[in-house]
Motif scaffolding. Structure first.
Motif, PDB file in Angstrom:
ATOM      1  N   ASP A 108      37.142 -11.068  99.092  1.00  0.00           N
ATOM      2  CA  ASP A 108      36.980  -9.629  98.963  1.00  0.00           C
ATOM      3  C   ASP A 108      37.969  -9.055  97.945  1.00  0.00           C
ATOM      4  OD1 ASP A 108      35.128  -7.827 100.161  1.00  0.00           O
ATOM      5  OD2 ASP A 108      36.781  -6.832 101.186  1.00  0.00           O
TER       6      ASP A 108
ATOM      7  N   TRP B 284      37.018  -7.435  94.102  1.00  0.00           N
ATOM      8  CA  TRP B 284      37.118  -5.974  94.087  1.00  0.00           C
ATOM      9  C   TRP B 284      36.835  -5.449  92.682  1.00  0.00           C
ATOM     10  CZ3 TRP B 284      39.425  -2.067  91.527  1.00  0.00           C
ATOM     11  CH2 TRP B 284      39.368  -0.801  92.107  1.00  0.00           C
TER      12      TRP B 284
ATOM     13  N   PHE C  69      40.634  -9.339 107.735  1.00  0.00           N
ATOM     14  CA  PHE C  69      39.267  -9.064 107.301  1.00  0.00           C
ATOM     15  C   PHE C  69      38.417  -8.610 108.487  1.00  0.00           C
ATOM     16  CE2 PHE C  69      34.899 -10.139 106.155  1.00  0.00           C
ATOM     17  CZ  PHE C  69      34.815  -9.593 104.880  1.00  0.00           C
TER      18      PHE C  69
ATOM     19  N   TYR D 283      28.368 -11.062 109.720  1.00  0.00           N
ATOM     20  CA  TYR D 283      28.408 -11.590 108.359  1.00  0.00           C
ATOM     21  C   TYR D 283      27.650 -12.899 108.233  1.00  0.00           C
ATOM     22  CZ  TYR D 283      32.176  -8.268 107.576  1.00  0.00           C
ATOM     23  OH  TYR D 283      32.911  -7.110 107.457  1.00  0.00           O
TER      24      TYR D 283
ATOM     25  N   GLY E 182      27.741  -4.318 102.756  1.00  0.00           N
ATOM     26  CA  GLY E 182      28.625  -5.171 101.971  1.00  0.00           C
ATOM     27  C   GLY E 182      27.915  -6.427 101.515  1.00  0.00           C
TER      28      GLY E 182
ATOM     29  N   VAL F 257      29.053  -9.438  98.635  1.00  0.00           N
ATOM     30  CA  VAL F 257      30.060  -9.876  97.668  1.00  0.00           C
ATOM     31  C   VAL F 257      29.769 -11.315  97.269  1.00  0.00           C
ATOM     32  CG1 VAL F 257      32.518 -10.417  97.365  1.00  0.00           C
ATOM     33  CG2 VAL F 257      31.838  -8.316  98.528  1.00  0.00           C
TER      34      VAL F 257
END
Length: 167
Positions: free
Chosen positions: A23, A27, A44, A54, A86, A88
């Motif tokens: 993460d 960023w 986290f 997740y 989210g 990523v």
């Protein structure tokens, strides 16, 4: 092209450190609405961000991405909806189908949980993410103009959604 050696799994508590590092490394003002993290880093996972929320992409033995999917509210009236909060992907794995694989796995999980709809929010200036979501059937359902003030500029908050067709 989806990476053949890529696997998707649910996160476990032991993934906390690797996800925090991913993460922080990923960023960017392109997608982040919070300031860049600085030490000391918070865990986290916490009471609102549970490992079971997740899905992780694992390639070459390393976690290369994650997606968080949760009900949008605690209301029974929205129990049929899942929201992406989210997505990523590590810089080293970009352009290899990781985000698409995570997105598809999230929709499969949502269907398995009985959801019939998926929603998300994306920053207006994040053209790559918006294109990915559109290519997977998400449509713009609303725009909150100038909703965010990031990096000295007002940025739109774009609401997208799609029906989850049964498979």
């Amino acid at each position: 092209m989806i990476v053949p050696e890529l696997s998707i799994r649910t996160a476990v508590p032991g993934d906390d450190e690797v996800l925090g590092a991913l993460d922080r490394a990923a960023w960017s003002t392109l997608h982040a609405v919070l300031p860049a993290p600085t030490p000391p880093y918070e865990p986290f996972f916490d009471a609102r961000h549970l490992p079971g929320d997740y899905l992780l992409a694992v390639g070459g033995g390393a976690v290369v991405g994650y997606i968080r999917i949760v009900p949008p509210t605690p209301l029974a009236a929205t129990a049929h909806v899942r929201q992406i909060q989210g997505l990523v992907v590590a810089d080293s794995a970009r352009g290899r189908g990781v985000a698409r694989a995570l997105l598809r796995a999230a929709m499969d999980r949502a269907r398995a949980d009985g959801a019939v709809r998926m929603t998300l929010r994306v920053l207006g200036h994040n053209a790559p993410a918006r294109a990915l979501y559109a290519s997977e059937g998400f449509a713009v359902e609303g725009v909150l103009p100038g909703e965010m003030f990031l990096g000295g500029a007002y940025v739109d908050d774009v609401l997208m959604g799609r029906a989850l067709d049964p498979r």
